[in-house]
Design a protein around this motif. Structure first.
Motif, PDB file in Angstrom:
ATOM      1  N   UNK A  40       0.947  10.875  25.023  1.00 14.30           N
ATOM      2  CA  UNK A  40      -0.104  10.048  25.626  1.00 14.30           C
ATOM      3  C   UNK A  40       0.527   8.837  26.288  1.00 14.30           C
ATOM      4  N   UNK A  41      -0.272   8.144  27.082  1.00 12.26           N
ATOM      5  CA  UNK A  41       0.158   6.915  27.744  1.00 12.26           C
ATOM      6  C   UNK A  41      -0.573   5.741  27.097  1.00 12.26           C
ATOM      7  N   UNK A  42       0.135   4.644  26.955  1.00  9.53           N
ATOM      8  CA  UNK A  42      -0.391   3.469  26.278  1.00  9.53           C
ATOM      9  C   UNK A  42       0.166   2.231  26.971  1.00  9.53           C
ATOM     10  N   UNK A  43      -0.699   1.245  27.169  1.00  6.44           N
ATOM     11  CA  UNK A  43      -0.244   0.003  27.810  1.00  6.44           C
ATOM     12  C   UNK A  43       0.918  -0.588  27.017  1.00  6.44           C
ATOM     13  N   UNK A  44       1.863  -1.164  27.705  1.00  2.35           N
ATOM     14  CA  UNK A  44       3.038  -1.724  27.019  1.00  2.35           C
ATOM     15  C   UNK A  44       2.655  -2.883  26.110  1.00  2.35           C
ATOM     16  N   UNK A  45       1.505  -3.521  26.357  1.00  3.49           N
ATOM     17  CA  UNK A  45       1.048  -4.622  25.503  1.00  3.49           C
ATOM     18  C   UNK A  45       0.214  -4.138  24.318  1.00  3.49           C
ATOM     19  N   UNK A  46      -0.081  -2.844  24.250  1.00  4.47           N
ATOM     20  CA  UNK A  46      -0.922  -2.302  23.179  1.00  4.47           C
ATOM     21  C   UNK A  46      -0.156  -2.226  21.868  1.00  4.47           C
ATOM     22  N   UNK A  47      -0.894  -2.363  20.792  1.00  9.99           N
ATOM     23  CA  UNK A  47      -0.315  -2.199  19.463  1.00  9.99           C
ATOM     24  C   UNK A  47      -1.000  -1.013  18.778  1.00  9.99           C
ATOM     25  N   UNK A  48      -0.273  -0.394  17.867  1.00 13.48           N
ATOM     26  CA  UNK A  48      -0.830   0.682  17.037  1.00 13.48           C
ATOM     27  C   UNK A  48      -0.811   0.166  15.605  1.00 13.48           C
ATOM     28  N   UNK A  49      -2.013   0.024  15.033  1.00 14.96           N
ATOM     29  CA  UNK A  49      -2.126  -0.556  13.704  1.00 14.96           C
ATOM     30  C   UNK A  49      -2.118   0.492  12.598  1.00 14.96           C
ATOM     31  N   UNK A  50      -2.616   1.689  12.890  1.00 11.62           N
ATOM     32  CA  UNK A  50      -2.684   2.725  11.859  1.00 11.62           C
ATOM     33  C   UNK A  50      -2.674   4.094  12.521  1.00 11.62           C
ATOM     34  N   UNK A  51      -2.304   5.115  11.744  1.00 15.04           N
ATOM     35  CA  UNK A  51      -2.322   6.477  12.263  1.00 15.04           C
ATOM     36  C   UNK A  51      -2.676   7.425  11.128  1.00 15.04           C
ATOM     37  N   UNK A  52      -3.086   8.638  11.478  1.00 19.02           N
ATOM     38  CA  UNK A  52      -3.378   9.654  10.471  1.00 19.02           C
ATOM     39  C   UNK A  52      -3.041  11.028  11.021  1.00 19.02           C
ATOM     40  N   UNK A  53      -2.663  11.928  10.126  1.00 20.99           N
ATOM     41  CA  UNK A  53      -2.384  13.312  10.494  1.00 20.99           C
ATOM     42  C   UNK A  53      -1.053  13.550  11.161  1.00 20.99           C
ATOM     43  N   UNK A  54      -0.274  12.501  11.373  1.00 25.76           N
ATOM     44  CA  UNK A  54       1.008  12.675  12.029  1.00 25.76           C
ATOM     45  C   UNK A  54       1.775  11.377  12.127  1.00 25.76           C
ATOM     46  N   UNK A  55       2.942  11.459  12.724  1.00 23.26           N
ATOM     47  CA  UNK A  55       3.817  10.317  12.917  1.00 23.26           C
ATOM     48  C   UNK A  55       3.865   9.987  14.400  1.00 23.26           C
ATOM     49  N   UNK A  56       3.777   8.697  14.719  1.00 22.00           N
ATOM     50  CA  UNK A  56       3.800   8.265  16.118  1.00 22.00           C
ATOM     51  C   UNK A  56       5.153   7.658  16.444  1.00 22.00           C
ATOM     52  N   UNK A  57       5.711   8.104  17.545  1.00 21.95           N
ATOM     53  CA  UNK A  57       6.929   7.504  18.102  1.00 21.95           C
ATOM     54  C   UNK A  57       6.538   6.944  19.459  1.00 21.95           C
ATOM     55  N   UNK A  58       7.084   5.806  19.790  1.00 25.34           N
ATOM     56  CA  UNK A  58       6.717   5.149  21.038  1.00 25.34           C
ATOM     57  C   UNK A  58       7.951   4.699  21.785  1.00 25.34           C
ATOM     58  N   UNK A  59       7.884   4.862  23.109  1.00 33.15           N
ATOM     59  CA  UNK A  59       8.949   4.380  23.978  1.00 33.15           C
ATOM     60  C   UNK A  59       8.282   3.778  25.203  1.00 33.15           C
ATOM     61  N   UNK A  60       8.237   2.455  25.259  1.00 34.30           N
ATOM     62  CA  UNK A  60       7.566   1.783  26.371  1.00 34.30           C
ATOM     63  C   UNK A  60       6.088   2.116  26.398  1.00 34.30           C
ATOM     64  N   UNK A  61       5.629   2.725  27.485  1.00 30.39           N
ATOM     65  CA  UNK A  61       4.211   3.054  27.610  1.00 30.39           C
ATOM     66  C   UNK A  61       3.912   4.517  27.285  1.00 30.39           C
ATOM     67  N   UNK A  62       4.879   5.225  26.717  1.00 34.08           N
ATOM     68  CA  UNK A  62       4.672   6.626  26.328  1.00 34.08           C
ATOM     69  C   UNK A  62       4.694   6.740  24.809  1.00 34.08           C
ATOM     70  N   UNK A  63       3.835   7.606  24.297  1.00 31.93           N
ATOM     71  CA  UNK A  63       3.796   7.842  22.860  1.00 31.93           C
ATOM     72  C   UNK A  63       3.792   9.327  22.562  1.00 31.93           C
ATOM     73  N   UNK A  64       4.268   9.677  21.380  1.00 31.45           N
ATOM     74  CA  UNK A  64       4.289  11.060  20.920  1.00 31.45           C
ATOM     75  C   UNK A  64       3.786  11.102  19.486  1.00 31.45           C
ATOM     76  N   UNK A  65       2.904  12.065  19.208  1.00 31.22           N
ATOM     77  CA  UNK A  65       2.451  12.303  17.840  1.00 31.22           C
ATOM     78  C   UNK A  65       3.038  13.628  17.389  1.00 31.22           C
ATOM     79  N   UNK A  66       3.807  13.564  16.312  1.00 26.68           N
ATOM     80  CA  UNK A  66       4.341  14.760  15.671  1.00 26.68           C
ATOM     81  C   UNK A  66       3.495  14.989  14.423  1.00 26.68           C
ATOM     82  N   UNK A  67       2.992  16.205  14.220  1.00 31.52           N
ATOM     83  CA  UNK A  67       2.070  16.425  13.101  1.00 31.52           C
ATOM     84  C   UNK A  67       2.723  16.235  11.733  1.00 31.52           C
ATOM     85  N   UNK A  68       1.894  15.813  10.781  1.00 35.84           N
ATOM     86  CA  UNK A  68       2.335  15.719   9.387  1.00 35.84           C
ATOM     87  C   UNK A  68       2.655  17.122   8.885  1.00 35.84           C
ATOM     88  N   UNK A  69       3.402  17.194   7.807  1.00 35.76           N
ATOM     89  CA  UNK A  69       3.864  18.475   7.283  1.00 35.76           C
ATOM     90  C   UNK A  69       2.698  19.439   7.028  1.00 35.76           C
TER      91      UNK A  69
END
Length: 139
Positions: A70-99
């Protein structure tokens, strides 16, 4: 045997063979392979947002090795997640599913997501499942 009868007999043998051969021809490379489907829902309450992505296995075989981007503004914050792990690089994000979601059985589904905020307000966009766009859905 006259010529007319011979032509008719050959046609009756050759036409069914051609029909059978056409029916057994494998699918062409242009035919799309079955793929899982996803729907991304973004609930906004400026400056915050909550994202839920539903991944459904609409195929006849288990789906493994999937991820969402997904795309995310560079000023955005991620406070919580569920069902997977989020990795972020600049304005791009990736969700890898939980086991427990790494394999989705045929007819099964997984819900993953996250919450956060952005100032100036810009909710996440451009959700894809293994590179294929997710449908967008409001709440």
């Amino acid at each position: 045997m006259d010529r007319h009868r011979l032509s008719w007999r050959l046609a009756s043998v050759l036409v069914p063979a051609a029909v059978i051969a056409a029916a057994q021809t494998p699918a062409s490379a242009a035919d799309p392979a079955p793929a899982p489907a996803c729907v991304a829902q973004v609930l906004t309450f400026a400056p915050g947002y909550q994202v839920v992505v539903n991944v459904r296995n609409t195929t006849a075989v288990p789906v493994t090795g999937w991820h969402l981007t997904f795309q995310l503004a560079s000023t955005a914050t991620i406070a919580s997640s569920f069902g997977g792990t989020i990795a972020r690089s600049g304005s791009s994000g990736t969700i890898t599913p939980a086991v427990y979601f790494t394999t989705i059985q045929p007819g099964g589904q997984a819900n993953v997501g996250f919450g956060g905020s952005a100032v100036p307000f810009t909710p996440p966009t451009g959700f894809t499942l293994n590179g294929a766009p997710c449908a967008a859905s409001g709440w």
